[in-house]
Design a protein around this motif. Structure first.
Motif, PDB file in Angstrom:
ATOM      1  N   ASN A  41      -9.790 -19.535  -6.199  1.00 53.35           N
ATOM      2  CA  ASN A  41     -10.448 -20.697  -5.585  1.00 53.35           C
ATOM      3  C   ASN A  41     -11.455 -20.241  -4.522  1.00 53.35           C
ATOM      4  O   ASN A  41     -11.807 -20.998  -3.621  1.00 53.35           O
ATOM      5  CB  ASN A  41      -9.399 -21.631  -4.979  1.00 53.35           C
ATOM      6  N   GLU A  42     -11.878 -18.986  -4.663  1.00 55.75           N
ATOM      7  CA  GLU A  42     -12.878 -18.372  -3.766  1.00 55.75           C
ATOM      8  C   GLU A  42     -12.417 -18.335  -2.311  1.00 55.75           C
ATOM      9  O   GLU A  42     -13.216 -18.395  -1.387  1.00 55.75           O
ATOM     10  CB  GLU A  42     -14.241 -19.075  -3.887  1.00 55.75           C
ATOM     11  N   GLY A  43     -11.089 -18.255  -2.120  1.00 54.09           N
ATOM     12  CA  GLY A  43     -10.520 -18.303  -0.773  1.00 54.09           C
ATOM     13  C   GLY A  43     -10.159 -16.939  -0.221  1.00 54.09           C
ATOM     14  O   GLY A  43     -10.720 -15.908  -0.602  1.00 54.09           O
ATOM     15  N   LEU A  44      -9.180 -16.951   0.703  1.00 51.54           N
ATOM     16  CA  LEU A  44      -8.793 -15.744   1.441  1.00 51.54           C
ATOM     17  C   LEU A  44      -7.391 -15.287   1.033  1.00 51.54           C
ATOM     18  O   LEU A  44      -6.518 -16.122   0.783  1.00 51.54           O
ATOM     19  CB  LEU A  44      -8.782 -16.052   2.941  1.00 51.54           C
ATOM     20  N   VAL A  45      -7.195 -13.975   1.010  1.00 45.29           N
ATOM     21  CA  VAL A  45      -5.861 -13.411   0.741  1.00 45.29           C
ATOM     22  C   VAL A  45      -5.615 -12.257   1.708  1.00 45.29           C
ATOM     23  O   VAL A  45      -6.564 -11.712   2.283  1.00 45.29           O
ATOM     24  CB  VAL A  45      -5.731 -12.898  -0.715  1.00 45.29           C
ATOM     25  N   LEU A  46      -4.334 -11.894   1.891  1.00 41.66           N
ATOM     26  CA  LEU A  46      -4.003 -10.837   2.858  1.00 41.66           C
ATOM     27  C   LEU A  46      -2.912  -9.904   2.299  1.00 41.66           C
ATOM     28  O   LEU A  46      -1.776  -9.900   2.782  1.00 41.66           O
ATOM     29  CB  LEU A  46      -3.536 -11.487   4.173  1.00 41.66           C
ATOM     30  N   PRO A  47      -3.268  -9.123   1.276  1.00 40.97           N
ATOM     31  CA  PRO A  47      -2.259  -8.228   0.685  1.00 40.97           C
ATOM     32  C   PRO A  47      -2.224  -6.832   1.324  1.00 40.97           C
ATOM     33  O   PRO A  47      -3.139  -6.472   2.080  1.00 40.97           O
ATOM     34  CB  PRO A  47      -2.743  -8.105  -0.762  1.00 40.97           C
ATOM     35  N   ILE A  48      -1.172  -6.067   1.005  1.00 40.10           N
ATOM     36  CA  ILE A  48      -1.114  -4.640   1.323  1.00 40.10           C
ATOM     37  C   ILE A  48      -0.762  -3.881   0.032  1.00 40.10           C
ATOM     38  O   ILE A  48      -0.113  -4.440  -0.859  1.00 40.10           O
ATOM     39  CB  ILE A  48      -0.047  -4.296   2.396  1.00 40.10           C
ATOM     40  N   ALA A  49      -1.198  -2.622  -0.041  1.00 42.85           N
ATOM     41  CA  ALA A  49      -0.748  -1.772  -1.145  1.00 42.85           C
ATOM     42  C   ALA A  49       0.617  -1.208  -0.766  1.00 42.85           C
ATOM     43  O   ALA A  49       0.913  -1.018   0.424  1.00 42.85           O
ATOM     44  CB  ALA A  49      -1.738  -0.645  -1.379  1.00 42.85           C
ATOM     45  N   ILE A  50       1.464  -0.962  -1.760  1.00 36.92           N
ATOM     46  CA  ILE A  50       2.823  -0.467  -1.483  1.00 36.92           C
ATOM     47  C   ILE A  50       3.016   0.943  -2.065  1.00 36.92           C
ATOM     48  O   ILE A  50       2.173   1.436  -2.814  1.00 36.92           O
ATOM     49  CB  ILE A  50       3.894  -1.432  -2.046  1.00 36.92           C
ATOM     50  N   ALA A  51       4.154   1.528  -1.733  1.00 35.86           N
ATOM     51  CA  ALA A  51       4.386   2.930  -2.127  1.00 35.86           C
ATOM     52  C   ALA A  51       4.803   3.087  -3.592  1.00 35.86           C
ATOM     53  O   ALA A  51       5.133   4.177  -4.029  1.00 35.86           O
ATOM     54  CB  ALA A  51       5.440   3.549  -1.223  1.00 35.86           C
ATOM     55  N   ARG A  52       4.801   2.011  -4.343  1.00 34.24           N
ATOM     56  CA  ARG A  52       5.065   2.123  -5.789  1.00 34.24           C
ATOM     57  C   ARG A  52       3.714   2.182  -6.500  1.00 34.24           C
ATOM     58  O   ARG A  52       2.812   1.419  -6.140  1.00 34.24           O
ATOM     59  CB  ARG A  52       5.827   0.911  -6.266  1.00 34.24           C
ATOM     60  N   ASN A  53       3.589   3.052  -7.475  1.00 33.02           N
ATOM     61  CA  ASN A  53       2.252   3.213  -8.067  1.00 33.02           C
ATOM     62  C   ASN A  53       2.300   3.623  -9.535  1.00 33.02           C
ATOM     63  O   ASN A  53       3.359   3.911 -10.079  1.00 33.02           O
ATOM     64  CB  ASN A  53       1.462   4.244  -7.255  1.00 33.02           C
ATOM     65  N   THR A  54       1.108   3.610 -10.125  1.00 34.64           N
ATOM     66  CA  THR A  54       0.946   4.064 -11.508  1.00 34.64           C
ATOM     67  C   THR A  54       0.105   5.333 -11.494  1.00 34.64           C
ATOM     68  O   THR A  54      -0.913   5.384 -10.801  1.00 34.64           O
ATOM     69  CB  THR A  54       0.229   2.977 -12.339  1.00 34.64           C
ATOM     70  N   ILE A  55       0.544   6.331 -12.233  1.00 32.80           N
ATOM     71  CA  ILE A  55      -0.244   7.564 -12.366  1.00 32.80           C
ATOM     72  C   ILE A  55      -0.703   7.684 -13.816  1.00 32.80           C
ATOM     73  O   ILE A  55       0.098   7.501 -14.743  1.00 32.80           O
ATOM     74  CB  ILE A  55       0.593   8.804 -11.981  1.00 32.80           C
ATOM     75  N   ALA A  56      -1.998   7.941 -13.987  1.00 31.80           N
ATOM     76  CA  ALA A  56      -2.532   8.190 -15.332  1.00 31.80           C
ATOM     77  C   ALA A  56      -3.055   9.623 -15.380  1.00 31.80           C
ATOM     78  O   ALA A  56      -4.029   9.955 -14.704  1.00 31.80           O
ATOM     79  CB  ALA A  56      -3.647   7.207 -15.658  1.00 31.80           C
ATOM     80  N   ALA A  57      -2.365  10.486 -16.141  1.00 33.30           N
ATOM     81  CA  ALA A  57      -2.858  11.855 -16.359  1.00 33.30           C
ATOM     82  C   ALA A  57      -3.856  11.785 -17.506  1.00 33.30           C
ATOM     83  O   ALA A  57      -3.629  11.068 -18.483  1.00 33.30           O
ATOM     84  CB  ALA A  57      -1.702  12.766 -16.715  1.00 33.30           C
ATOM     85  N   PHE A  58      -4.975  12.496 -17.377  1.00 36.49           N
ATOM     86  CA  PHE A  58      -6.042  12.319 -18.377  1.00 36.49           C
ATOM     87  C   PHE A  58      -6.729  13.645 -18.716  1.00 36.49           C
ATOM     88  O   PHE A  58      -6.798  14.555 -17.890  1.00 36.49           O
ATOM     89  CB  PHE A  58      -7.098  11.340 -17.844  1.00 36.49           C
TER      90      PHE A  58
END
Ligand code: GLA
Length: 394
Positions: A41-58
């Motif tokens: 809705n073109e509004g505001l958000v306030l997230p944080i990144a967390i210590a869980r993640n995805t790793i892609a070896a390539f």
């Protein structure tokens, strides 16, 4: 971390013959502190990144084929970069093929490559496992082609993959925070301008704790897209009612417009609109509360956000309500709410650091007593966004 990276490299070697010249891209999951269903809705958000993640070896493979192994799902699939159609099976491959296609659509060169992907973000759990996957794969695909891509271009490509090729008409929050997050900071993202400010996020006196209801609702995608349509109707109707005011998105409405709208809007549409308008206002207040370290105000805003998502927006679930109510009754808790798209997934709670252990114990017991399910519980602090963690040697 080293053990995990080694396990990924071992898998790569097993599948593709050697692990020589392999690079690794990493992208985090996220938890949203406040500002739910405001992004599209073109509004505001306030997230944080967390210590869980995805790793892609390539590693590039000198062909036009991309092969992806998911260690998490123990499945492998391939697609051709020259195929018009999206791959059918395995079903998750469309997330990778969608990113490749969106990059190609944006004229970013992509080459055939082999990927091994591993994730510690719980799948479908409301912590943005899909954006973490898309961003890790997107970074991997561009690095395999020997390119460095502008982060915003990658964000738009990953967003397009999800909304157009996967068919979930999401906003930009998840892909954006996966790319622009910083340690110790929350990301105040303005989804109209696609720009952000970083807000220092205290981690000493208080903690954010995520509790996973362990419920994955099938409803989530269809109901999500329905909410978007309801918001679009809200924009149309509000523009007609408030003739003097240009309304391009629900972002353009203020709390002061609500009483006039209530008299004329369809009642369900009105409640959807009221959630978005009040939630945007809450994000603004929450930023001040965080900056002032006013956790009492912050907690009140989080509680009000949950009430609004449950009553006005209709995206909570009995399990989320149970988890939030249980949190509200614990000592040291300032506030608690569902987080993410809803219909299952996780809650986020702001709590005094000194009460965290007791909280985790009581929540696990209490939730199990009420639902029979064992919740996963994570104490979160804001982490960095996506990066290449193990660059390919020249
Ligand atoms: C999902 C979507 C996001 C956002 C949230 C609700 O996570 O992917 O874009 O709309 O729901 O805030």
């Amino acid at each position: 971390m080293i053990d995990r990276e080694n396990a990924i490299l071992l898998e790569f070697k097993d599948l593709f013959g050697s692990s020589e010249g392999v690079g690794m891209a990493q992208a985090p999951g996220r938890v949203n502190i406040i500002g739910e269903h405001t992004d599209y809705n073109e509004g505001l958000v306030l997230p944080i990144a967390i210590a869980r993640n995805t790793i892609a070896a390539f590693r590039a493979n000198d062909s036009r084929t991309v092969t992806v192994r998911s260690m998490t799902l123990e499945e492998t699939g391939s697609f051709s970069l020259d195929d018009e159609a999206m791959p059918g099976e395995p079903s998750w491959l469309v997330y990778a093929a969608g990113v490749a296609r969106a990059l190609q659509d944006a004229e970013v060169p992509v080459v055939g490559c082999d990927l091994v992907v591993d994730s510690t973000v719980p799948l479908g759990g409301g912590l943005s496992s899909s954006a973490a996957f898309e961003v890790a794969v997107g970074l991997a695909l561009t690095a395999a082609a020997g390119r460095e891509i502008d982060r915003k271009d990658l964000m738009w490509a990953c967003h397009r993959a999800e909304s157009e090729y996967v068919g979930m008409r999401c906003g930009i929050m998840d892909q954006y925070v996966a790319l622009f997050a910083e340690e110790g900071k929350a990301v105040l993202l303005d989804c109209r301008t696609a720009d952000h400010k970083l807000v220092p996020c205290p981690t000493d006196m208080v903690k954010f704790v995520v509790c996973d209801t362990a419920v994955r609702h099938e409803l989530a995608n269809s109901e999500y897209n329905r909410r978007r349509e309801e918001c679009e109707q809200g924009v149309e109707q509000a523009a007609r009612i408030l003739r003097a005011k240009p309304v391009r998105a629900l972002r353009d409405l203020d709390p002061g417009d609500l009483s006039e709208l209530q008299q004329e809007l369809d009642p369900v549409i009105f409640r959807r609109v009221r959630h978005v308008v009040t939630e945007n206002a809450r994000v603004k207040e929450a930023v001040n509360a965080l900056r002032d370290r006013n956790y009492v105000s912050m907690g009140v805003l989080m509680d009000a956000s949950h009430d609004s998502l449950r009553d006005d927006y209709g995206v909570s679930s009995p399990e989320l309500d149970t988890m939030v109510e249980l949190a509200w009754s614990q000592r040291g808790v300032y506030g608690s709410r569902m987080t993410g798209g809803g219909f299952g997934g996780c809650t986020i709670t702001l709590i005094d650091s000194g009460r965290v252990d007791e909280f985790c114990k009581n929540m696990a017991l209490g939730y199990q007593e009420r639902t029979g399910e064992t919740p996963s519980i994570y104490v979160c602090s804001p982490e960095d966004g996506a990066r290449i963690v193990h660059p390919m040697p020249d």
